[in-house]
Design a protein around this motif. Structure first.
Motif, PDB file in Angstrom:
ATOM      1  N   ILE A   1       0.833  -1.198   0.000  1.00  0.00           N
ATOM      2  CA  ILE A   1       0.000   0.000   0.000  1.00  0.00           C
ATOM      3  C   ILE A   1       0.873   1.255   0.000  1.00  0.00           C
ATOM      4  N   GLY A   2       1.907   1.277   0.824  1.00  0.00           N
ATOM      5  CA  GLY A   2       2.785   2.442   0.891  1.00  0.00           C
ATOM      6  C   GLY A   2       3.536   2.663  -0.404  1.00  0.00           C
ATOM      7  N   GLU A   3       4.031   1.589  -1.038  1.00  0.00           N
ATOM      8  CA  GLU A   3       4.756   1.729  -2.304  1.00  0.00           C
ATOM      9  C   GLU A   3       3.831   2.215  -3.406  1.00  0.00           C
ATOM     10  N   ALA A   4       2.596   1.695  -3.431  1.00  0.00           N
ATOM     11  CA  ALA A   4       1.637   2.154  -4.429  1.00  0.00           C
ATOM     12  C   ALA A   4       1.319   3.632  -4.223  1.00  0.00           C
ATOM     13  N   ALA A   5       1.152   4.059  -2.947  1.00  0.00           N
ATOM     14  CA  ALA A   5       0.866   5.460  -2.658  1.00  0.00           C
ATOM     15  C   ALA A   5       2.037   6.352  -3.053  1.00  0.00           C
ATOM     16  N   MET A   6       3.267   5.890  -2.822  1.00  0.00           N
ATOM     17  CA  MET A   6       4.430   6.700  -3.190  1.00  0.00           C
ATOM     18  C   MET A   6       4.520   6.863  -4.711  1.00  0.00           C
ATOM     19  N   LEU A   7       4.281   5.794  -5.452  1.00  0.00           N
ATOM     20  CA  LEU A   7       4.333   5.896  -6.914  1.00  0.00           C
ATOM     21  C   LEU A   7       3.216   6.776  -7.439  1.00  0.00           C
ATOM     22  N   ALA A   8       2.027   6.687  -6.847  1.00  0.00           N
ATOM     23  CA  ALA A   8       0.934   7.551  -7.291  1.00  0.00           C
ATOM     24  C   ALA A   8       1.239   9.011  -7.021  1.00  0.00           C
ATOM     25  N   GLY A   9       1.981   9.288  -5.958  1.00  0.00           N
ATOM     26  CA  GLY A   9       2.330  10.666  -5.648  1.00  0.00           C
ATOM     27  C   GLY A   9       3.377  11.256  -6.563  1.00  0.00           C
TER      28      GLY A   9
ATOM     29  N   GLY B   1      10.662  14.355   0.206  1.00  0.00           N
ATOM     30  CA  GLY B   1       9.537  14.872  -0.559  1.00  0.00           C
ATOM     31  C   GLY B   1       8.619  13.760  -1.025  1.00  0.00           C
ATOM     32  N   ALA B   2       9.196  12.632  -1.429  1.00  0.00           N
ATOM     33  CA  ALA B   2       8.378  11.501  -1.861  1.00  0.00           C
ATOM     34  C   ALA B   2       7.547  10.941  -0.719  1.00  0.00           C
ATOM     35  N   ARG B   3       8.116  10.877   0.483  1.00  0.00           N
ATOM     36  CA  ARG B   3       7.359  10.355   1.630  1.00  0.00           C
ATOM     37  C   ARG B   3       6.247  11.312   2.046  1.00  0.00           C
ATOM     38  N   GLU B   4       6.503  12.600   1.995  1.00  0.00           N
ATOM     39  CA  GLU B   4       5.462  13.570   2.329  1.00  0.00           C
ATOM     40  C   GLU B   4       4.295  13.478   1.356  1.00  0.00           C
ATOM     41  N   ARG B   5       4.609  13.352   0.093  1.00  0.00           N
ATOM     42  CA  ARG B   5       3.548  13.206  -0.905  1.00  0.00           C
ATOM     43  C   ARG B   5       2.805  11.879  -0.720  1.00  0.00           C
ATOM     44  N   MET B   6       3.507  10.850  -0.288  1.00  0.00           N
ATOM     45  CA  MET B   6       2.868   9.554  -0.052  1.00  0.00           C
ATOM     46  C   MET B   6       1.787   9.680   1.018  1.00  0.00           C
TER      47      MET B   6
ATOM     48  N   ALA C   1      -0.927   1.964   9.325  1.00  0.00           N
ATOM     49  CA  ALA C   1       0.028   0.857   9.408  1.00  0.00           C
ATOM     50  C   ALA C   1       1.186   0.996   8.426  1.00  0.00           C
ATOM     51  N   VAL C   2       1.076   1.931   7.510  1.00  0.00           N
ATOM     52  CA  VAL C   2       2.156   2.112   6.531  1.00  0.00           C
ATOM     53  C   VAL C   2       3.342   2.786   7.216  1.00  0.00           C
ATOM     54  N   GLY C   3       4.479   2.157   7.128  1.00  0.00           N
ATOM     55  CA  GLY C   3       5.683   2.709   7.737  1.00  0.00           C
ATOM     56  C   GLY C   3       6.499   3.518   6.749  1.00  0.00           C
ATOM     57  N   GLU C   4       7.787   3.656   7.024  1.00  0.00           N
ATOM     58  CA  GLU C   4       8.690   4.387   6.149  1.00  0.00           C
ATOM     59  C   GLU C   4       8.990   3.539   4.907  1.00  0.00           C
ATOM     60  N   VAL C   5       8.740   4.095   3.757  1.00  0.00           N
ATOM     61  CA  VAL C   5       8.985   3.406   2.483  1.00  0.00           C
ATOM     62  C   VAL C   5      10.252   3.978   1.870  1.00  0.00           C
ATOM     63  N   SER C   6      11.137   3.101   1.445  1.00  0.00           N
ATOM     64  CA  SER C   6      12.415   3.517   0.855  1.00  0.00           C
ATOM     65  C   SER C   6      12.649   2.742  -0.439  1.00  0.00           C
TER      66      SER C   6
END
Length: 794
Positions: free
Chosen positions: A359-367, A383-388, A408-413
């Motif tokens: 879910i977090g990776e999908a949200a980051m790519l959508a952002g 900036g990518a995490r804030e947009r996520m 539940a989404v943590g830090e995505v790298s």
């Protein structure tokens, strides 16, 4: 009632006319008097058969009526006047009223007739016309005769006949031309727009990119450069987890499944927020509009492009399903770092296919879609995490995920990137178009093997820079180039300048004047015509067609010398004499046969290399002599298809190699002399360019020195610094760190005078001087000199 003996009683009675409204007494009296009848007894006048009258629908003939204004002096009978005024119709239609031309005339002139005819004259009596028995004429009654002018008596202005009610419209081809043209233009525009929309390639978003990613590897397989954009195979949204497409819908187009390509609410919201922000802070484009822009339009921001985008979006909605539109959008949208499409982005940033995204990776790519270059996690992880987090909030609002799942989404790298390859080099820039033409458009990343030898490339860069670093300041040399290729055209090293990072301009592929190195083509043309190395040629000043070339430092042999001596000493006057005797066309043909495509002057200055060409192309021409065939096409990919070639004539090839060996071992190129070396020097006017091109065994090398601003060097000639760089590289490439060996002079067994006392530039030192019988003209004599060299390309 009329007399029984009256012949008029034998004429059949006319059909009863339609009821008429009462006539005005005055009009009846005037018309009766004008006709020459007695108003009291109209029955007594003899009726005369009349000619058939024209139909009312026919156009009346123009009839002059001067007699109505001036009383006639003729003695015509009243019956004749009556016959002229009333003519029966041959076959009148039931509903048509009988009208005659004379009645129209009487209508317009009735007022004048009443005033002028105070004493009517006797008209001439004409013989009665015989009526054929099969079609007897019907004389009109008095009522009919009086009714004809009355129909027009109420108005003094004639009006055109009105078409009958219910009549059919004229066909299209009989309508006005402007109306037909306008209709055709509108129809053409409609058909054109419809055809354009219908012919749109709906699958364009699924196609691979024209500039697909390419990794160029050297001859040994080591990567040297990565170029192009990365795009993988299309995706199908039906195979993705629901939260993956839901993330893009939540942040980009919440009403995606309810609109028809354009969302007026989103546009109004964007206009309001942009007005508050005083600039463009939010867009109102739907996912379908973004697909239309990415697949069919440019990224320009203007009203015309937005209108096109809206029209195409509506068309896409009519042709494709929502899932098909979303699949094409996710397969083509840009995610930064050269990654196009969700599959390429998922693999590039997270090293996995899109079906396995969290879910977090999908949200980051959508952002990333909003600002892919700025928010790419490889460059701006914060900036990518804030947009996520913004995307996760939108996903909760659209009920794509729950609040608990978002929390539940943590830090995505992103994954650790591989060793980053350079995006270019002089050789990579030159070889890339060949690689692109070889592979075409493909998905993913394509590896293309090149002809580059990393070891020779490193030696070429080091040797060229060392010599310029050591001697450049004294000699006023700031730039140089080196090309090394095999005799079949495989380029194994290319240095286009001192530092690629500072200047990407490839001087090895730039056009500069070759100077005397062009004499290869002049002497080849002479050898093709049957000359040999011993053919004599005058080495004295010459003036041809107003052009007077000069030898270097004005030194001449002042006599005939063999071609091999003139070539070794790089005699300019000898080359111009040969070009004049052969004709420039033959020299140009030799250059074309050897693969030169650049423009070549058609005058005699071309013999001295005034036509610019690239160092790579010039080196390939010398490679043809090494290979014994022509043309040699320089290339940088291993899967190159060799074109058809022609073999040199054996005698021509042997003589040309003797000339090249003579120039290297006892002429202007003596600084490059090593065993087995063949080559030629070249220097342009005022020392703008200095070149040495030659080969040893299977390796052909060209070296150029000069300045980007085309300023003159301090006396640098092709047989000086370029020859020394050529020799140093050739010895290092061949592994010959030994002193040069002087070979036997090829003229020793020919019984010809030897010219052993030549300087480094190949010209005689002594006792030769300028001849006295043909003195060179003074500088201000008006004799034209060689044209100045052309400015280098930027």
């Amino acid at each position: 009632m009329s007399d029984p003996t009256d012949p008029a009683d034998d004429v059949p009675a006319a059909p009863a006319p339609k009821p008429r409204r009462p006539r005005k007494p005055r009009a009846q009296t005037v018309m009766t008097e004008a006709a020459g009848l007695d108003p009291a007894a109209p029955e007594d006048a003899a009726q005369k058969p009349r000619r058939p009258r024209k139909s009312r629908r026919a156009q009346p003939e123009a009839v002059a009526a001067p007699e109505a204004q001036t009383p006639s002096t003729s003695t015509a009978a009243p019956d004749d006047a009556d016959a002229d005024l009333f003519e029966p119709l041959p076959s009148p239609e039931p509903d048509a009223e009988p009208v005659s031309v004379e009645a129209d005339r009487a209508e317009t002139l009735e007022a004048d007739a009443a005033a002028d005819l105070e004493s009517p004259t006797e008209p001439e009596v004409e013989p009665a016309q015989d009526v054929p028995p099969e079609a007897p004429a019907e004389p009109p009654t008095t009522a009919e005769a009086e009714d004809a002018p009355e129909a027009k008596a109420e108005t003094s202005v004639p009006t055109p006949p009105e078409p009958a009610k219910g009549a059919a419209k004229p066909p299209i081809w009989k309508r006005p031309a402007w109306l037909i043209g306008a209709g055709a233009a509108v129809l053409l525009v409609i058909v054109l727009i419809a055809s354009l929309f219908w012919s749109l390639p709906l699958s364009r978003a699924l196609e691979p990119l024209d500039n697909s990613a390419i990794v160029l590897v050297a001859e040994d397989g080591s990567p040297i450069a990565r170029r192009g954009s990365y795009k993988e195979a299309p995706i199908d949204v039906a195979k993705l987890p629901p939260y993956v497409p839901g993330a893009f819908i939540a942040i980009e187009d919440r009403r995606f499944y309810s609109h028809m390509g354009v969302d007026p609410k989103a546009i109004a919201r964007a206009l309001g927020r942009n007005a508050q922000a005083g600039g463009v802070s939010e867009g109102g484009s739907t996912i379908t509009q973004q697909l239309a822009k990415n697949a069919f339009l440019s990224s320009d921001r203007n009203l015309r492009r937005k209108a096109q985008e809206a029209l195409i979006a509506v068309y896409l909605e009519a042709r494709l399903s929502k899932d098909e539109i979303l699949s094409r959008y996710l397969s083509s949208v840009y995610f930064g770092d050269g990654a196009f499409g969700l599959r390429a982005a998922a693999r590039h940033y997270f090293g996995k296919p899109p079906e396995q995204l969290s879910i977090g990776e999908a949200a980051m790519l959508a952002g990333l879609v909003k600002a892919p270059s700025r928010l790419a996690p490889t460059n701006n992880i914060e900036g990518a995490r804030e947009r996520m987090r913004v995307v996760l909030g939108a996903m909760v609002e659209t009920k794509t995920i729950t609040q608990a799942e978002a929390d539940a989404v943590g830090e995505v790298s992103p994954v650790e990137p591989e060793d980053k390859l350079p995006t270019g080099s002089y050789f990579a820039d030159w070889a890339l178009p060949q690689a692109r033409a070889l592979i075409g458009a493909r998905y993913g990343e394509t590896i293309v093997k090149t002809t580059l030898d990393p070891e020779l490339q490193e030696k070429a860069e080091r040797i060229l820079n060392d010599h310029i670093e050591r001697d450049g300041q004294v000699l006023n040399v700031t730039q140089g180039a080196l090309v090394a290729m095999r005799r079949d055209g495989r380029v194994v090293a290319m240095v286009g300048g001192r530092d690629y990072k500072q200047s990407q301009f490839n001087r090895a592929d730039a056009e500069r004047q070759p100077g005397s190195a062009f004499k290869l083509f002049v002497y080849l043309a002479a050898l093709r015509e049957g000359m040999t190395v011993t053919t004599p040629i005058l080495d004295t000043p010459v003036q041809v067609s107003g052009y007077m070339p000069k030898n270097h430092e004005g030194k001449y042999h002042a006599r005939e010398v063999p071609l091999i001596t003139a070539f070794a000493g790089s005699s300019n006057v000898a080359a111009v004499r040969l070009a004049h005797d052969l004709g420039p066309a033959k020299v140009i043909k030799v250059a074309r046969d050897l693969g030169v495509t650049e423009e070549i002057p058609s005058d005699l200055t071309m013999a001295l290399g005034t036509g610019p060409m690239s160092l790579t192309r010039l080196t390939a021409a010398y490679a043809s002599v090494a290979a014994g065939e022509y043309p040699i096409v320089p290339h940088g990919v291993t899967e190159f298809k060799k074109p058809k070639t022609k073999a040199y004539d054996p005698k021509v090839l042997a003589n040309m190699r003797d000339l090249l060996r003579s120039a290297t071992h006892r002429g202007t190129g003596v600084e490059a002399a090593i065993p087995g070396a063949f080559g030629k020097t070249g220097t342009t006017q005022d020392y703008h360019d200095a070149i040495f091109v030659g080969y040893v065994e299977d390796l052909v090398v060209g070296v150029w020195l000069g300045n980007d601003d085309n300023s003159s060097m301090n006396g640098v000639v092709g047989g000086g610094e370029p020859a020394r760089i050529w020799k140093a590289f050739m010895l290092s490439a061949l592994g010959r760190d030994v002193a040069p060996v002087v070979e036997e002079d090829p003229l020793e067994d020919l019984g010809l005078p030897l010219e052993g006392e030549l300087g480094p530039d190949g010209l005689p030192l002594a006792p030769f001087t300028s001849p006295t019988d043909e003195p060179a003209p003074p500088a201000n004599s008006g004799v034209p000199l060689a044209p100045p060299p052309q400015e280098p390309r930027p």
